[in-house]
Each structure stands twice: as structure tokens, then as C-alpha cells.
Design a protein around this motif. Structure first.
Motif, PDB file in Angstrom:
ATOM      1  N   THR A   1       0.961  -1.059   0.421  1.00 30.78           N
ATOM      2  CA  THR A   1      -0.372  -0.099  -0.127  1.00 30.78           C
ATOM      3  C   THR A   1       0.900   1.359  -0.009  1.00 30.78           C
ATOM      4  N   PRO A   2       0.441   2.027  -0.693  1.00 28.89           N
ATOM      5  CA  PRO A   2       1.482   3.216  -1.461  1.00 28.89           C
ATOM      6  C   PRO A   2       1.304   3.397   0.556  1.00 28.89           C
ATOM      7  N   ASP A   3       3.141   4.319   0.851  1.00 30.22           N
ATOM      8  CA  ASP A   3       2.650   4.755   2.395  1.00 30.22           C
ATOM      9  C   ASP A   3       1.972   5.982   2.848  1.00 30.22           C
ATOM     10  N   ILE A   4       2.385   6.640   1.794  1.00 29.73           N
ATOM     11  CA  ILE A   4       1.357   7.826   2.017  1.00 29.73           C
ATOM     12  C   ILE A   4      -0.462   8.436   1.895  1.00 29.73           C
ATOM     13  N   TYR A   5      -0.941   7.255   1.206  1.00 30.96           N
ATOM     14  CA  TYR A   5      -2.261   6.563   1.690  1.00 30.96           C
ATOM     15  C   TYR A   5      -1.958   6.224   3.088  1.00 30.96           C
ATOM     16  N   LEU A   6      -1.142   5.767   3.815  1.00 28.93           N
ATOM     17  CA  LEU A   6      -1.551   5.448   5.406  1.00 28.93           C
ATOM     18  C   LEU A   6      -1.179   6.095   5.645  1.00 28.93           C
ATOM     19  N   PHE A   7      -0.756   8.158   5.344  1.00 32.44           N
ATOM     20  CA  PHE A   7      -0.289   8.587   6.856  1.00 32.44           C
ATOM     21  C   PHE A   7      -1.288   9.293   7.520  1.00 32.44           C
ATOM     22  N   PRO A   8      -2.599   9.583   7.373  1.00 31.91           N
ATOM     23  CA  PRO A   8      -3.538   9.732   8.195  1.00 31.91           C
ATOM     24  C   PRO A   8      -3.610   8.866   9.859  1.00 31.91           C
ATOM     25  N   LEU A   9      -3.184   7.626   8.957  1.00 34.23           N
ATOM     26  CA  LEU A   9      -4.094   6.609   9.798  1.00 34.23           C
ATOM     27  C   LEU A   9      -3.082   6.148  10.729  1.00 34.23           C
ATOM     28  N   ILE A  10      -1.705   6.517  10.314  1.00 35.54           N
ATOM     29  CA  ILE A  10      -0.191   6.767  11.603  1.00 35.54           C
ATOM     30  C   ILE A  10      -0.241   8.267  12.234  1.00 35.54           C
ATOM     31  N   LEU A  11      -0.670   8.957  11.604  1.00 34.65           N
ATOM     32  CA  LEU A  11      -1.060  10.362  12.453  1.00 34.65           C
ATOM     33  C   LEU A  11      -2.124  10.167  13.369  1.00 34.65           C
ATOM     34  N   LEU A  12      -3.070   9.541  12.585  1.00 39.33           N
ATOM     35  CA  LEU A  12      -4.134   9.356  14.285  1.00 39.33           C
ATOM     36  C   LEU A  12      -4.068   8.515  15.155  1.00 39.33           C
ATOM     37  N   MET A  13      -3.214   7.476  15.132  1.00 41.70           N
ATOM     38  CA  MET A  13      -2.312   6.794  16.033  1.00 41.70           C
ATOM     39  C   MET A  13      -1.432   7.139  16.932  1.00 41.70           C
ATOM     40  N   ALA A  14      -0.750   8.002  16.012  1.00 39.85           N
ATOM     41  CA  ALA A  14       0.521   9.022  17.310  1.00 39.85           C
ATOM     42  C   ALA A  14      -0.424  10.272  17.873  1.00 39.85           C
ATOM     43  N   SER A  15      -1.079  10.719  17.490  1.00 35.51           N
ATOM     44  CA  SER A  15      -1.985  11.677  18.057  1.00 35.51           C
ATOM     45  C   SER A  15      -2.762  11.222  19.378  1.00 35.51           C
ATOM     46  N   ALA A  16      -3.537   9.910  19.033  1.00 33.07           N
ATOM     47  CA  ALA A  16      -4.305   9.697  20.017  1.00 33.07           C
ATOM     48  C   ALA A  16      -2.789   9.236  21.431  1.00 33.07           C
ATOM     49  N   GLY A  17      -1.929   8.381  20.817  1.00 33.91           N
ATOM     50  CA  GLY A  17      -0.598   8.135  22.049  1.00 33.91           C
ATOM     51  C   GLY A  17      -0.337   9.716  22.932  1.00 33.91           C
ATOM     52  N   SER A  18      -0.491  10.522  21.632  1.00 31.89           N
ATOM     53  CA  SER A  18       0.269  11.539  22.535  1.00 31.89           C
ATOM     54  C   SER A  18      -1.054  12.664  23.447  1.00 31.89           C
ATOM     55  N   PHE A  19      -1.983  12.825  23.321  1.00 34.67           N
ATOM     56  CA  PHE A  19      -3.114  13.133  23.796  1.00 34.67           C
ATOM     57  C   PHE A  19      -3.847  11.808  26.324  1.00 34.67           C
TER      58      PHE A  19
END
Length: 610
Positions: free
Chosen positions: A485-503
Motif C-alpha cells: 500500500t502506498p505509504d502516503i495514503y496511510l499517513f492519516p492513519l499513522i498520524l491518528l494513532m500517534a495523536s491518540a498516544g500523544s493526548f
């Protein structure tokens, strides 16, 4: 390839000169860690800017850029937004100033000034060190693949051999030799050797770039370029679909477009812009670019150094990219089609050098590309051990050792990182796959926590640690379970997981102590949600002013991105002989330069008044 004695002399002379300069200046580095990793903060900003530009002119990136230029034409200038290339503009406009005001040695040490040295701060400190080491190993593997593919096509000798059942092919052997030669002078001289050799290498590369463009423009006519490319190849603005059809011209290129996942270029550019804003706000990753910022004498110098980096990097680089690209389109593509079988488009660059360049120019180009490789690789080999020595060994293992001992540990750390990077390089299939993984997956996990650390006072060390850990976990899961899967298209999902961990990490733990936040805010003075800390800081520093530059910085970033794009497209328009585009680019460059002079450069402050 049969090298002429002139070409061999140029190449050998360049390598010996690089090693000589590295060793000659190395005595300055041995006095302290500050000298070894930051040049004692005595290096001039323009030397660091040339060095930084030289360090970004890597051979793997150039090989990849020639490939995408060959395939996508003028639209290819958007694809490097994957990194994104314009994060350098964010650094130039405000991020370098904020970073340099901290007066630290590494990005991990900077984290302590933001989150303190309690448990949360220590966890965040350790996760930055881990990220810095992982990204350095990833980049060394990336360089290993690129220089190996380049060298095996250029050099005539078969160096392959077997150890048991494992076959060490020539690509691996050539790459290992060149990485080892560069490592020798880097570990000897630290930042002094890196900057001195990179400044020399910059001038070698620039001569090579101009020579390639001149040769290509004399060898290939505008009419021949027009005949070799499909309709839409010269269009700059990205359409929703790439809409390039190579059928009947070079059918295999259509397969390359499908394989890259860049067919929906308009959607890709939108996704890259979305990702790029967050990635750029996060600041430079803990690597060589950050080390250059921290090495400058003042915050103002850090900003000027970052601006100079773009100015000196892109025009010569894209003269070379466009020159090699049109030679490939007109003269190499027919050879590649005639050979039949599977085509490795990442070998276009060495293919051009191997078959087309005359005696003398071949040696200059080889020296220039070796300079590109050695300068980028040396920058990483200098930056990564700083985290191991300063942020692990000195902080947690042996805080009272001598400078000599720390520098000896740095030698060991450098060699260890290079060896691990080489091992990872053995198992990397292509430059493009490594590029996409580093830019979209690995850096995607870095973004959330590193944006919040700048703009939100409540964000703490626990939030940073869990945000970074969640991001690294998400990028690793993508690499293991969704490799196609092209990495760029999964960026929002990776960002969401990282944001959840951050908050979650942040809200389930206490805020950072007020005194730490007040001192950080007083020194760095970022804009963002710092209201409560600003009010508390006023009690201690009554004359403290608030940063109200968000609107101006945002405007300057937009102008800066346009300015940077003109530096990329102008040399391409020159080489392909599209003079209307060249004139428009130069006018835009002049206008944006004037705006930046008065609205950015003239308003930079080393430190805010207190």
C-alpha cells in the motif's frame, strides 16, 4: 566501462583530497564534544549553509529524482513533497531561530529543556534518541542501495564473491568500500572535517552539474526532447490523474507509473500538502540538518544558514537532473528498449554516464556524484553518534569521563551504526521503497508529538513518549503488514494513532513544572497556545513580550515555498528550452526574494527582549 587515464586521475585525486582535508583539519575536533559535534559553535553560517546543501545533494536522491523526471516530466517537481522538501522553508522562517535559542548539542538534549529531567522528560529524551538512531540506520541503508546501484553500472570490475551460501554481489561490495572510505575521515575529524570536506565537495558538485547541463543541451535538441515524450510531459501543474500515456513511446514506463502509485497525482499532491504542513511544523528530525542549526553562532545565523541551503542546493542539482534526464529520454531509452527484459529505471543515471559522456567530463561527473554521496553520508555519520555519546553514554553511563574518552566512544558508535545500516541495506529492494517508507511511514509517526511540543504548553514528556512510540509502532505495522500500500495514503492513519498516544499520555499525567515551562518559553518564545505560561512568566519577567508573528510567519512560509519552487523549475525550463517558463520563474524568484528580504530577513531577532 573503460576509464581513460584522465577520468581515473580526476576520481582518485578527488577521493584523496577529501580524505586529506578531513584528516588535516581533524585536530580542532579532538578538544571537546562541543568541537567534535558542533564545531565549537564557531563555524560561519555560510560555510554551514554550503555544507548543509552539499549534505542534501545525495546520490540516491539524485538517482531517484532523475528517474521520476524521466517518467513524469515537469510534474515530477511535486513528488519530492513526500519529504516534504519545503520543510526547509519552515526551518528558515522561524523553526531554526527557535531551535538555536535553546543552546543545546542535540535534538534529544533539547527535549530536556522542554519537558525537564524527571521521569516524563527522561522517557521523551530516550524515545528521541531511539528515533534518531533508527532513522540514521534507515538512511544509511538508503545510501547503501543507491551508491551500490550506481557503482556497479559505472565501474568495470566484478567484485562479487561467496561466503558460504551467501552471495556478496558487486553492488554490496562497491557500496561497502565507499561507505568505509567516507567513515574514516568523518570519525577522525567530526563536524570540522564534515563541513570542510562538504564545502569542497559542493564546488566539485556544482562544476559537475553545470558541465552535465551544458553537454546535454549541446547533445540533445528541443525537437528531439519533444519527440521522445508523451503529451502532457511538459505540463507543470498536477492534474487529478497523471494522464501520461507512454504507449508506443516506451510502454514499460506505464508499468512504472502503476508500480509507484503516483497515477492519481492530484490526490497525491493534496495528501502530501496535508502531511507536509504537519511534518514541517514538527521541525527538523534529529539528524544532520538539526546539527547544522545547532552549530551556528546565533539564532539569526541559523535562519540565514537554512535559507542559503535551498539557494545553493536546488539550481545546480536540477541542472544535473534535467541534463541527465533529457540524455536518458533521447539517447538511453532506445538502448533500454532494445535490451528487452525487465528495466530498472533507477539505473538511468549511471546508464547515461556509462554510455554518453566524453573523456574528462566523465571523470568530473563521477567525482561530483561521489562528492554528493560522501557529503550526505558523512553528515549522517557525524550526527547520529552525537545522540549515542551525549544523550546515552554521557548522561546515563559515564557522566564524568574525559573528552578524549567521549570521542573514542563516538568512533565506536559511528562504526557500529554504519555496519548496522549496511546490513539493512543488503535486504532493501529499491531506493524508491526506502524513500517512501522513510518519508511517509517513519516520519509520519514523528509528526504528532513534535508539533504539539512547540505549540501547546500543556503537552508533557509522557505525551511525547507515548505519541512517538505509537507513531513508531504504526509505521512498523504498516511496513510489516501493508507493504504494497502506498505509504502516503496511510499517513492519516499513522498520524491518528500517534495523536491518540500523544493526548492519552498527556492527559493521564501531570503537566510539566511551571519553572521549566517558563524558562523554555522565555528563551525560545514560540507562538501557539502558551497563554497560561505567558501570564505566569510575566510575574518573573515583567517585560516579557508575546510572540505575535504567526500571521507573518505563515505568509512568509507560503512565499518561501513559491521561492523554493522557482529554484527547482527554472533550471529545468532552461535545459528543456522552455524559455517562457524560465522567464516567469525568474520573475517570481525576484519578487519573492524581495518580499522575503523585507518581511523575513530584516525582522529576524536573535533573542526577544525581556
Amino acid at each position: 566501462m573503460n576509464f581513460d587515464i584522465i577520468d581515473i586521475s580526476i576520481i582518485i585525486g578527488y577521493i584523496l583530497l577529501s580524505i586529506f582535508i578531513g584528516f588535516w583539519i581533524s585536530k580542532r575536533a579532538s578538544t571537546s564534544l562541543q568541537n567534535y559535534f558542533l564545531g565549537g559553535n564557531k563555524l560561519k553560517w555560510y560555510y554551514l549553509g554550503l555544507s548543509n546543501g552539499s549534505g542534501m545533494f545525495d546520490i540516491s536522491g539524485t538517482t531517484w529524482t532523475v528517474t521520476i523526471f524521466f517518467v513524469y516530466g515537469l510534474k515530477s517537481v511535486w513528488i519530492p513533497w513526500l519529504w516534504p522538501v519545503w520543510n526547509q522553508i519552515f526551518i528558515m522562517i522561524f523553526m531554526a531561530i527557535w531551535l538555536r535559542r535553546s543552546n543545546v548539542m542535540t535534538g534529544a538534549e533539547w527535549i530536556i529543556t522542554r519537558f525537564g529531567d524527571q521521569k516524563g522528560g527522561k522517557l521523551s529524551h530516550i524515545i528521541v534518541v531511539v528515533f534518531a538512531i533508527i532513522s540514521a540506520i534507515g538512511f544509511i541503508a538508503y545510501f547503501f542501495v543507491g551508491i551500490g546501484k550506481f557503482a556497479v553500472t559505472i565501474f568495470p570490475w566484478d567484485l562479487s564473491f561467496y561466503v558460504g551460501s551467501f552471495h556478496f554481489i558487486s553492488e554490496y561490495v562497491y557500496a561497502t568500500i565507499l561507505l568505509s572510505l567516507t567513515t574514516i575521515y568523518v570519525i577522525k575529524g567530526g563536524m570540522y572535517s564534515v563541513v570542510a570536506t562538504e564545502v569542497m565537495q559542493f564546488f566539485v558538485m556544482t562544476i559537475a552539474c553545470i558541465a552535465v547541463a551544458w553537454f546535454a543541451m549541446n547533445k540533445v535538441s528541443a525537437e528531439e526532447i519533444n519527440a521522445a515524450v508523451p503529451a502532457g510531459w511538459f505540463d507543470l501543474m498536477p492534474s487529478w490523474k497523471t494522464s501520461l500515456d507512454w504507449t508506443g513511446i516506451f510502454d514499460q514506463v506505464n508499468d512504472k507509473i502503476a508500480q509507484d502509485g503516483f497515477g492519481m497525482l492530484g490526490a497525491l499532491v493534496m495528501m502530501m500538502f496535508f502531511k507536509g504542513i504537519f511534518s514541517s511544523l514538527a521541525g527538523p528530525v534529529p539528524g544532520y540538518d538539526m546539527q547544522r542549526v545547532l552549530s551556528t553562532q546565533t539564532p539569526r545565523d541559523a535562519a540565514k544558514m537554512s535559507g542559503l541551503t535551498s539557494l545553493v542546493l536546488y539550481p545546480p542539482r536540477y541542472l544535473m537532473v534535467a541534463g541527465l534526464g533529457i540524455l536518458g529520454l533521447v539517447l538511453v531509452a532506445p538502448m533500454m528498449k532494445a535490451d528487452g527484459g525487465e528495466i530498472d529505471f533507477e539505473k538511468i543515471l549511471p546508464y547515461v554516464i556509462n554510455n554518453l559522456l566524453p573523456v574528462g567530463l566523465k571523470g568530473i561527473i563521477m567525482a561530483g556524484l561521489l562528492a554528493a554521496f560522501m557529503s550526505t553520508f558523512s553528515a549522517f555519520v557525524n550526527a547520529a553518534p552525537a545522540y549515542i555519546v551525549n544523550d546515552l553514554y554521557k548522561k546515563y553511563i559515564n557522566p564524568n569521563a574525559t573528552s578524549k574518552k567521549y570521542i573514542q566512544i563516538s568512533y565506536i558508535a559511528s562504526i557500529g551504526i554504519v555496519i548496522i545500516g549496511i546490513i539493512f541495506g543488503f535486504f532493501s529492494a529499491s531506493i524508491n521503497s526506502l524513500t517512501l517508507w522513510i518519508t511517509s511511514s517513519l516520519y509520519g509517526g514523528y509528526v504528532a508529538a513534535n508539533v504539539l511540543k512547540w505549540v501547546w504548553w500543556r503537552f508533557n514528556g509522557y505525551g511525547y513518549f507515548w505519541g512517538m512510540l505509537a507513531g513508531l509502532l504504526a509505521s512498523t505495522l504498516k511496513f510489516l503488514f501493508f507493504p504494497n500500500t502506498p505509504d502516503i495514503y496511510l499517513f492519516p492513519l499513522i498520524l491518528l494513532m500517534a495523536s491518540a498516544g500523544s493526548f492519552l499520555g498527556c492527559f493521564l499525567s501531570k503537566p510539566v513544572d511551571d519553572e521549566i515551562l517558563i524558562e523554555f518559553y522565555k528563551n525560545v518564545r514560540p507562538w501557539g497556545w502558551w497563554g497560561p505560561i505567558h501570564k505566569k512568566a510575566l510575574k518573573k519577567y515583567p517585560n516579557l513580550t508575546k510572540n505575535k508573528d504567526l500571521a507573518r510567519d505563515s505568509f512568509n512560509v507560503v512565499v518561501g515555498i513559491v521561492w523554493q519552487m522557482t529554484l527547482i523549475v527554472a533550471p529545468i525550463y532552461l535545459v528543456v528550452r522552455h524559455y517562457n517558463g524560465l522567464i516567469i520563474s525568474l520573475i517570481l524568484f525576484a519578487v519573492t526574494s524581495v518580499i522575503l528580504k523585507f518581511n523575513w530577513l530584516d525582522k529576524i531577532k536573535d533573542y526577544e527582549e525581556i
